[in-house]
Design an enzyme around this catalytic site. Sequence first.
Site, short mmCIF file in Angstrom:
data_model
loop_
_atom_site.label_atom_id
_atom_site.label_comp_id
_atom_site.label_asym_id
_atom_site.label_seq_id
_atom_site.Cartn_x
_atom_site.Cartn_y
_atom_site.Cartn_z
N ARG A 115 0.80 -1.15 0.00
CA ARG A 115 0.09 -0.10 0.10
C ARG A 115 1.05 1.24 0.14
NH1 ARG A 115 -3.37 -2.79 -1.55
NH2 ARG A 115 -5.26 -3.33 -0.64
N HIS A 142 -1.07 -0.22 -9.83
CA HIS A 142 -1.74 -1.26 -9.15
C HIS A 142 -2.27 -2.36 -9.91
CE1 HIS A 142 -3.75 -1.51 -4.89
NE2 HIS A 142 -3.54 -2.68 -5.37
N ASP A 170 4.17 -0.22 -6.99
CA ASP A 170 2.94 -0.60 -7.96
C ASP A 170 1.96 0.20 -7.15
OD1 ASP A 170 1.14 -2.16 -9.66
OD2 ASP A 170 0.61 -3.22 -8.01
P1 NAD Z 1 -1.40 -11.43 4.66
O1 NAD Z 1 -2.35 -10.87 5.74
O2 NAD Z 1 -1.02 -12.89 4.55
O3 NAD Z 1 0.33 -11.06 5.36
C1 NAD Z 1 0.41 -9.85 6.15
C2 NAD Z 1 1.56 -10.01 6.84
O4 NAD Z 1 1.74 -8.62 7.57
C3 NAD Z 1 1.43 -10.86 8.10
O5 NAD Z 1 2.36 -11.86 8.33
C4 NAD Z 1 1.28 -10.01 9.61
O6 NAD Z 1 1.56 -10.39 10.63
C5 NAD Z 1 2.06 -8.93 8.91
N1 NAD Z 1 2.14 -7.49 9.62
C6 NAD Z 1 1.07 -7.15 10.33
N2 NAD Z 1 1.47 -6.03 10.89
C7 NAD Z 1 2.57 -5.81 10.74
C8 NAD Z 1 3.41 -4.90 11.25
N3 NAD Z 1 3.29 -3.89 11.92
N4 NAD Z 1 4.72 -4.83 10.91
C9 NAD Z 1 5.41 -5.94 10.33
N5 NAD Z 1 4.54 -6.86 9.78
C10 NAD Z 1 3.13 -6.77 10.11
O7 NAD Z 1 -1.36 -10.44 3.69
P2 NAD Z 1 -0.92 -10.76 2.23
O8 NAD Z 1 -1.90 -11.47 1.46
O9 NAD Z 1 0.56 -11.32 2.29
O10 NAD Z 1 -1.04 -9.39 1.62
C11 NAD Z 1 0.08 -8.36 1.83
C12 NAD Z 1 -0.42 -6.87 1.35
O11 NAD Z 1 -0.44 -6.96 0.15
C13 NAD Z 1 -2.00 -6.64 1.58
O12 NAD Z 1 -2.28 -6.24 2.90
C14 NAD Z 1 -2.28 -5.61 0.65
O13 NAD Z 1 -1.95 -4.34 0.99
C15 NAD Z 1 -1.28 -5.82 -0.49
N6 NAD Z 1 -1.62 -6.39 -1.56
C16 NAD Z 1 -1.43 -5.48 -2.80
C17 NAD Z 1 -1.95 -6.01 -4.05
C18 NAD Z 1 -1.49 -5.24 -5.39
O14 NAD Z 1 -2.22 -5.63 -6.28
N7 NAD Z 1 -0.34 -4.50 -5.57
C19 NAD Z 1 -2.53 -7.26 -4.16
C20 NAD Z 1 -2.95 -7.80 -3.01
C21 NAD Z 1 -2.36 -7.45 -1.56
#
Ligand code: NAD
Length: 338
Positions: A238, A299, A262
């Site tokens: 994000r 994105h 992205d």
């Molecule tokens: P997920 O929930 O599987 O993993 C997120 C991880 O972040 C978890 O392991 C969690 O413990 C960790 N986390 C939470 N708070 C934290 C902190 N303060 N410091 C460090 N780590 C922390 O999520 P995911 O499916 O791996 O997705 C990750 C992110 O990718 C999503 O939240 C979304 O913002 C982003 N995303 C982007 C796109 C895109 O098209 N660019 C698409 C999907 C997801």
Amino acid sequence: MKVTVFSSKRYERDFLRQHPTLTRVTPHIDFEFLAMPLSEGTAPLAAGSDAVCAFVNDALDAPVIARLAEGAVRCILLRCAGFNHVDLAAASKHRIKVLRVPAYSPFAVAEFAVALLLTVGRKTHKAYNRTRESNFSLAGLMGFDVNGKTIGVCGTGKIGRLFAKIMLAFGTTVLAYDVYRNPEAEAMGVEYVSKDDLFARSDIISLHCPLLPSTRHMIDAEAIRKMKTGVILINTSRGELMDMDALIKGLKGKKIGACAMDVVEGEAELFFDDHSGEILEDDRISMLMSFPNVLLTPHIAFCTDTAMLNIWGTTVSNMLEFKEAGPDATLTNEVIIQ
Ligand code: NAD
């Protein structure tokens, strides 16, 4: 069941209407597709719908949710994983369910993060443009090997773990920071360290944690100060994880070697629409795009055929589960306030 779909794009509508798996169920749902984003002004257009279907940059704050409630909308179907843009307390107050697609293809995003890294690392985007102009010079196209580098992965959830796995296959050392250690990541050879340690030791840092109050601007001036000179930053998570002013300062001061993103703070005003021919009003995004070592994509990390099928497949099944189980049941992909 009537569903008003906001921020809908033609590629999604075509996909939904043509995909053989989805066309078996979609005729039973009365979709209204609107190209405009969800906002306080457009929310009344959903009046009388059972649900609205919203995407990453649609507004779902308290005033918008109040407008949806006035129109008797009972369910918000997010066709994305992140829910940082939803006021969950407001939804709960109005008894509106919030359902999401928790995982549609972590591979799509992890692979795209690798693509960004290899693009800024090998300048393939510049070489492509250059050869199309019959310029075959190598000047300025010196890159770097990923092999042998130390990679810092912030957030080892579904996407971060896959990114780490791919990076390990490149022959790198992978450090990770997360609020929870993941045993699967440790078994792969990922070394968990403190955030400061990750900043200090990594040649390349990739962000994979959600946007939360605790992660907003996690890459700020202080964090950049702790990093190696020439650090490469990759953000597919994000935009708000990075403080734009600090990022610009880090790039101008040559502390940051390159940044591939992205997602970017302020993207909601621009992304997913064609603004070519306009003067961009966001000075910080304009400035970032002017740097030769910045790569910005709109994105698109999620945008693969597999992810699209999973997004719409899960959205449709969320919708059908809501219809069958009713508003009082706890649903599989419901977002609940922790
Ligand atoms: P997920 O929930 O599987 O993993 C997120 C991880 O972040 C978890 O392991 C969690 O413990 C960790 N986390 C939470 N708070 C934290 C902190 N303060 N410091 C460090 N780590 C922390 O999520 P995911 O499916 O791996 O997705 C990750 C992110 O990718 C999503 O939240 C979304 O913002 C982003 N995303 C982007 C796109 C895109 O098209 N660019 C698409 C999907 C997801």
